[in-house]
Motif scaffolding. Structure first.
Motif, short mmCIF file in Angstrom:
data_model
loop_
_atom_site.label_atom_id
_atom_site.label_comp_id
_atom_site.label_asym_id
_atom_site.label_seq_id
_atom_site.Cartn_x
_atom_site.Cartn_y
_atom_site.Cartn_z
N LYS A 76 0.84 -1.36 0.07
CA LYS A 76 -0.11 -0.14 0.12
C LYS A 76 0.93 1.25 0.00
O LYS A 76 0.59 2.37 -0.42
CB LYS A 76 -1.02 0.10 1.27
CG LYS A 76 -2.00 -0.97 1.01
CD LYS A 76 -2.99 -0.82 2.31
CE LYS A 76 -4.21 -1.75 2.27
NZ LYS A 76 -5.04 -1.70 3.35
N CYS A 79 1.44 1.94 -3.45
CA CYS A 79 0.29 2.20 -4.65
C CYS A 79 -0.28 3.79 -4.53
O CYS A 79 -0.06 4.44 -3.78
CB CYS A 79 -0.98 1.44 -3.88
SG CYS A 79 -2.19 1.66 -4.84
N VAL A 80 -0.36 4.02 -5.85
CA VAL A 80 -0.73 5.37 -6.23
C VAL A 80 -2.32 5.35 -6.54
O VAL A 80 -2.84 6.31 -7.13
CB VAL A 80 0.05 6.02 -7.23
CG1 VAL A 80 1.33 6.22 -6.65
CG2 VAL A 80 -0.07 5.42 -8.75
N GLY A 81 -2.96 4.18 -6.35
CA GLY A 81 -4.49 4.12 -6.70
C GLY A 81 -5.07 4.44 -8.07
O GLY A 81 -5.89 4.96 -8.46
N CYS A 82 -3.91 3.92 -8.96
CA CYS A 82 -4.53 4.11 -10.51
C CYS A 82 -5.33 3.26 -11.01
O CYS A 82 -6.20 3.37 -11.81
CB CYS A 82 -3.27 4.20 -11.19
SG CYS A 82 -2.46 2.48 -11.63
N TYR A 83 -5.65 2.01 -10.32
CA TYR A 83 -6.53 1.01 -10.75
C TYR A 83 -6.21 0.42 -12.00
O TYR A 83 -7.08 -0.14 -12.77
CB TYR A 83 -7.72 1.65 -10.56
CG TYR A 83 -8.31 1.90 -9.04
CD1 TYR A 83 -7.91 1.41 -8.02
CD2 TYR A 83 -9.29 3.22 -9.10
CE1 TYR A 83 -8.00 1.76 -6.80
CE2 TYR A 83 -9.62 3.54 -7.89
CZ TYR A 83 -9.03 2.78 -6.68
OH TYR A 83 -9.57 3.31 -5.35
N PHE A 96 -12.31 -2.32 -5.76
CA PHE A 96 -12.05 -1.08 -5.29
C PHE A 96 -13.10 -0.60 -4.69
O PHE A 96 -14.34 -1.27 -4.93
CB PHE A 96 -11.62 -0.27 -6.47
CG PHE A 96 -12.81 0.01 -7.54
CD1 PHE A 96 -12.97 -0.93 -8.30
CD2 PHE A 96 -13.62 1.26 -7.48
CE1 PHE A 96 -14.27 -0.74 -9.27
CE2 PHE A 96 -14.36 1.46 -8.15
CZ PHE A 96 -14.94 0.49 -9.18
N HIS A 97 -13.15 0.20 -3.88
CA HIS A 97 -14.22 0.87 -3.12
C HIS A 97 -13.90 2.25 -2.76
O HIS A 97 -12.83 2.62 -2.53
CB HIS A 97 -14.31 0.20 -1.86
CG HIS A 97 -15.85 0.29 -1.16
ND1 HIS A 97 -15.99 1.80 -0.40
CD2 HIS A 97 -17.01 0.04 -1.26
CE1 HIS A 97 -17.20 1.67 0.09
NE2 HIS A 97 -17.78 0.63 -0.63
N LYS A 98 -14.70 3.17 -3.10
CA LYS A 98 -14.75 4.65 -2.71
C LYS A 98 -13.93 5.04 -1.47
O LYS A 98 -13.30 5.97 -1.36
CB LYS A 98 -15.97 5.49 -3.15
CG LYS A 98 -16.87 5.24 -2.21
CD LYS A 98 -18.25 6.36 -2.57
CE LYS A 98 -19.18 6.09 -1.80
NZ LYS A 98 -19.53 5.16 -0.82
N VAL A 100 -11.83 3.46 0.30
CA VAL A 100 -10.38 3.02 0.32
C VAL A 100 -9.61 3.57 -0.86
O VAL A 100 -9.89 3.33 -2.02
CB VAL A 100 -10.15 1.33 0.48
CG1 VAL A 100 -9.48 1.01 1.58
CG2 VAL A 100 -11.42 0.80 0.15
N GLN A 101 -8.28 4.02 -0.80
CA GLN A 101 -7.42 4.60 -1.82
C GLN A 101 -6.92 3.21 -2.61
O GLN A 101 -6.76 3.40 -3.71
CB GLN A 101 -6.38 5.30 -1.20
CG GLN A 101 -6.75 6.58 -0.75
CD GLN A 101 -7.64 7.45 -1.69
OE1 GLN A 101 -7.37 7.38 -3.10
NE2 GLN A 101 -8.66 8.13 -0.93
N GLU A 102 -6.43 2.37 -1.96
CA GLU A 102 -5.77 1.14 -2.43
C GLU A 102 -6.95 -0.09 -3.21
O GLU A 102 -7.88 -0.12 -2.48
CB GLU A 102 -4.78 0.27 -1.88
CG GLU A 102 -3.52 1.45 -1.64
CD GLU A 102 -4.04 2.30 -0.48
OE1 GLU A 102 -4.73 1.97 0.37
OE2 GLU A 102 -3.28 3.35 -0.04
N THR B 95 -4.62 9.91 -10.97
CA THR B 95 -3.91 8.72 -11.27
C THR B 95 -4.97 7.69 -12.04
O THR B 95 -4.49 6.61 -12.44
CB THR B 95 -3.33 8.18 -10.16
OG1 THR B 95 -4.34 7.69 -9.07
CG2 THR B 95 -2.05 9.08 -9.63
N VAL B 248 2.35 10.68 -3.60
CA VAL B 248 1.08 10.43 -4.43
C VAL B 248 0.27 9.44 -4.22
O VAL B 248 0.76 8.44 -3.84
CB VAL B 248 1.68 10.61 -5.77
CG1 VAL B 248 0.39 10.63 -6.92
CG2 VAL B 248 2.65 11.50 -6.50
#
Ligand code: SF4
Ligand code: SF4
Ligand code: SF4
Lengths: 125, 719
Positions: A76, A79-83, A96-98, A100-102, B95, B248
């Motif tokens: 984590k 991770c930059v949460g780019c999906y 994914f879930h809104k 959580v960032q990762e 991102t 980031v």
């Protein structure tokens, strides 16, 4: 280590989804589960990561790696949460879930298998 | 390495420190701009007003606004008051959605004399915003080479004299990334803007924007190529701008509605995953796939835009590049760009120049470079293209301008307009790669004919006519520049709409405003002047919008949804347009429609047109194009497509070509095509709300809400 499924035994009770989200997010919320049970035609589709490792290659920050026990995991911190990994998982088993960032996925902890009443999911070493 | 970096750092002399309060982004904005004046080392924070956000959005819009206020109509590119402004835009730094990390650079151009904008990847713009700044605005000139360092985690900006680092980019970016990163892990948090030695000797200098590639373990670059901003950068004695920001995350841009952005982004990732292999294979070969298509459709510039295809084009097509590229599955120029077109050749051994024998990484080549320095110069050698690509990058030179101007020089050489004496021994025939390479090194060293060629096509035309007695009309016909900027690499001759797509641009002939060749020529979707004018309104406006928001154009139409062809307007890619509408609303919290999206661009676009007027450009006469971009200049060109041209004469012009000399046919066709272009201008001006001289009317300015007193004043002089 990998979580395997026998969808023909599944009664769609949803116990695994509850267990998973409880273990990892401290709440019972199927949308925060790394295993998803859905109807598919007449049968059942149990969607869970098969540890194929495709997502490792598409992660721009090298946040995804294969741990010693063979399980694909996410760091984590990196991770930059780019999906990218979510869209590129061949079986759509990265979630994914809104809140959580990762993204999150099955790490084969086996908690759901323990509580599955029919033996539709089981851990294989 | 460590020791030598310490030594470089020790030589730095701190000129100024500025401390600032860290600030989170709010809905895509930090609401302030970092202003730096290098003449007196002023550093200050400037507020971004609501008016700026409403009218200019961000990115290129902010750049234009700041520059407008910084310069007068008499300011020259090398006056201290000229600025370089870099800004991403509200969506920049997202991102999740592919292509959302672009930086927009704005300055007065050395080659055009007016305002220019350039769109570039790399991490600088997003990291700058996360460091707390919507834009950086640099004015003034330093006395000696300086580095500006923005530490986005500690809230500190420094100007440091930096005498010992390299100027050439491939060395400098490694030095500075090493110097400012705390660890290997930290390298990805650094982005460097730099140029190179040739930017000091030519007018076509460009800027490199860096990012660290953790898989390849080296620093990579993307280029803000057009308009000579690298030359301005070196004239200001900036060696580099460095930004650092660690941390980031998926929500660092603090959008209003993260959930929507997640869904839009994942939808795009999936679309790319499922369809890219069947569509353009951007993930495997980047933009190089275009070479074959352009060649097949007779659109690949060859021999200074004389022809549109060549039997040897195969040698420089994507099939060849596949052998060279080291493809990873994460070749994006910002996080989350799964279209991943940023290819590299990881190990290439240089054969010439100051770094001969070294093994280097070449970023690219992209289509424009392949066509520009390759086919357009009659060179079909992949190794030359790589060598040239590398040296252009590290020397800080725009590959497009270098390619187009070298092709021009070659045609002049073959026509005897210039000779070996003038070129100092360089035999600049089409296809002579050794001579072309040497020309580039001369630009690097600042000597010989390289100094003349490095001025660009427009100035060469003048020099060749005045000093070597060349026929200025012929030079005007074959010199592929408009407004002082060299053409980018598509042959527009057979598509009237694309002639407008190049000629009726704000900054000069760059295809980022409109690319209508297929719609017009291949699919025949723009039969009337009105249709063409509508396309020349919609597409430039739509594409301008990417630059206001920190977006890349490629994920708009280099990948399309499976059912796109069955939609009403496939060329617009309606589903993706809706994605952008939703994306903007989700980031800023301000709900817009697709009509408002166009309106946002129209405002900035018209403002830029007026900016051109302020600088003494921007009227009908400046929308003039060289005839080579509209039709066959020479007998040779006509005869290469005689059937097509004969047919046109018969069917469209009502002139029977039977038994006529080619010279006569060239003349008649020319008259027809030139008239067509003028009629196109009329139609486009009308559609854009401009008068017959190409000036935005007062009603237009009012409708767009940019009727500021100083804007109106500029326009009034022309009405
Ligand atoms: S094995 Fe663990 S992580 Fe995977 S679904 Fe079951 S409980 Fe969740
Ligand atoms: S999340 Fe998807 S891509 Fe990654 S290992 Fe699991 S199944 Fe494979
Ligand atoms: S969301 Fe995180 S783990 Fe997934 S690809 Fe992006 S950076 Fe890697």
């Amino acid at each position: 280590m990998i979580l395997k499924t026998k969808p023909e035994l599944c009664t769609q009770c949803g116990q695994c989804e509850k267990v998973c989200s409880r273990v990892w997010f401290k709440e019972e919320n199927p949308e925060k589960s790394a295993i998803r049970v859905n109807s598919k035609g007449d049968g059942v589709l149990i969607n869970v990561c098969n540890q194929c490792g495709e997502c490792i290659e598409v992660c721009p920050t090298e946040a995804i790696y294969r741990a010693k026990n063979g399980v694909v995991r996410i760091d984590k911190e990196k991770c930059v949460g780019c999906y990218s990994c979510v869209g590129f998982c061949p079986t759509m088993s990265m979630f994914f879930h809104k809140d959580v960032q990762e993204p999150f996925k099955c790490v084969a902890c086996g908690m759901c298998a323990k509580e599955c009443p029919t033996g539709a999911i089981y851990l294989e070493k | 390495m460590k020791e030598s970096i310490e030594k470089l750092k020790k030589a730095h002399k701190l000129l100024k420190t500025f401390e600032y309060e860290l600030k989170e982004v709010n809905r895509g904005y930090t609401d302030r701009t970092l202003y730096i004046n290098l003449s007196d080392n002023t550093i200050k924070s400037k507020p971004v007003t609501q008016e700026m956000k409403d009218k200019f959005i961000g990115g290129r819009g902010f750049g234009l606004w700041y520059l407008w206020n910084a310069v007068t109509g008499n300011t020259k590119w090398n006056n201290p008051e000229n600025e370089i402004i870099i800004s991403t835009g509200p969506i920049g730094g997202t991102t999740q959605y592919p292509g959302a990390g672009k930086s927009l650079v704005v300055s007065l151009s050395p080659t055009t004399g007016t305002v220019v904008d350039s769109n570039v990847g790399g991490y600088f713009g997003p990291l700058l915003k996360f460091a707390g700044w919507d834009a950086i605005e640099i004015q003034g000139k330093a006395e000696k080479d300086v580095i500006v360092f923005i530490d986005g985690n500690n809230g500190k900006v420094t100007i440091e004299e930096a005498p010992e680092e390299a100027v050439d980019t491939h060395i400098l970016i490694e030095q500075l990334t090493e110097m400012y990163a705390d660890s290997e892990e930290d390298k990805r948090n650094i982005s460097v803007v730099s140029s190179g030695r040739a930017a000091e000797h030519t007018l076509i200098g460009m800027l490199n924007f860096s990012f660290y590639d953790p898989r390849r373990k080296f620093v990579r670059i993307k280029q803000a190529g057009r308009g000579g901003i690298g030359t301005v950068f070196r004239d200001k004695k900036i060696k580099a701008l460095v930004v650092k920001y660690a941390g980031v995350k998926g929500d660092t841009n603090k959008p209003a509605d993260k959930d929507t952005i997640n869904k839009l982004g994942i939808k795009m990732h999936k679309e790319i995953h499922d369809l890219d292999d069947m569509q353009n294979s951007m993930r495997k070969t980047g933009t190089s796939y275009l070479v074959k298509i352009m060649n097949d459709y007779d659109l690949l510039p060859t021999h200074n835009f004389k022809f549109g295809s060549h039997p040897e084009a195969e040698k420089i097509s994507s099939a060849e590049w596949k052998k060279w590229f080291t493809v990873t599955k994460t070749d994006g120029c910002w996080y989350g760009c799964t279209l991943a077109c940023a290819k590299t050749v990881d190990v290439y051994e240089l054969k010439t120049g100051p770094y001969k024998g070294q093994k280097v990484c070449v970023d690219g080549p992209e289509y424009e470079t392949i066509a520009g320095v390759g086919s357009n110069c009659g060179i079909f050698d992949p190794e030359y293209i790589l060598e040239c690509n590398f040296y252009c990058d590290t020397y800080g030179i725009d590959t497009i301008s270098f390619g187009t101007l070298t092709a021009f020089v070659m045609e002049c050489y073959e026509n005897g307009i210039i000779n070996k004496e003038i070129t100092g021994g360089l035999e600049l025939n089409f296809g002579n790669k050794e001579a072309a390479m040497e020309l580039l090194h001369q630009m690097g060293r600042g000597e010989g004919f390289g100094l003349i060629a490095g001025q660009g096509v427009r100035r060469m035309k003048k020099i060749f006519a005045e000093e070597y007695g060349a026929d200025p009309d012929f030079l005007q016909d074959i010199g592929m520049e408009a407004k002082g900027m060299e053409y980018s690499e598509y042959l527009p001759k057979e598509s009237l709409a694309q002639q407008g797509g190049y000629g009726l641009t704000n900054k000069g002939p760059q295809h980022d405003e409109a690319w209508l060749i297929f719609m017009d020529m291949v699919n025949n979707q723009l039969p009337t002047f009105e249709d063409k004018a509508e396309a020349l309104h919609y597409f430039p406006m739509f594409r301008t919008w990417f630059g206001l928001n920190g977006l890349c154009k490629l994920p708009w139409n280099d990948i399309v949804p499976e059912d796109n062809a069955r939609t009403d307007e496939p060329a617009k890619v309606p589903e993706h347009v809706q994605n952008y509408v939703d994306l903007f609303s989700a980031v800023t919290g301000k709900k817009i429609t697709k009509e408002e999206l166009i309106l946002q661009s129209e405002r900035v676009y018209n403002f830029q047109r007026v900016f051109n007027l302020k600088m003494g450009f921007g009227t009908r006469e400046h929308d003039r194009i060289p005839y080579r971009s509209a039709g066959p200049v020479t007998v040779e060109e006509y005869e290469s497509r005689a059937d097509r041209y004969d047919k046109q004469l018969k069917e469209l012009v009502g002139f029977d070509p039977e038994g006529k000399s080619t010279e006569e046919k060239v003349k008649v066709l020319r008259k027809y095509r030139e008239e067509q272009y003028q009629k196109l201008c009329d139609a486009v001006y009308k559609r854009r709300g401009w008068n017959e001289n190409g000036i935005p009317t007062l009603e237009t300015l009012k409708r767009l809400g940019i009727d500021y007193p100083d804007v109106v004043e500029v326009v009034k002089k022309h009405l």
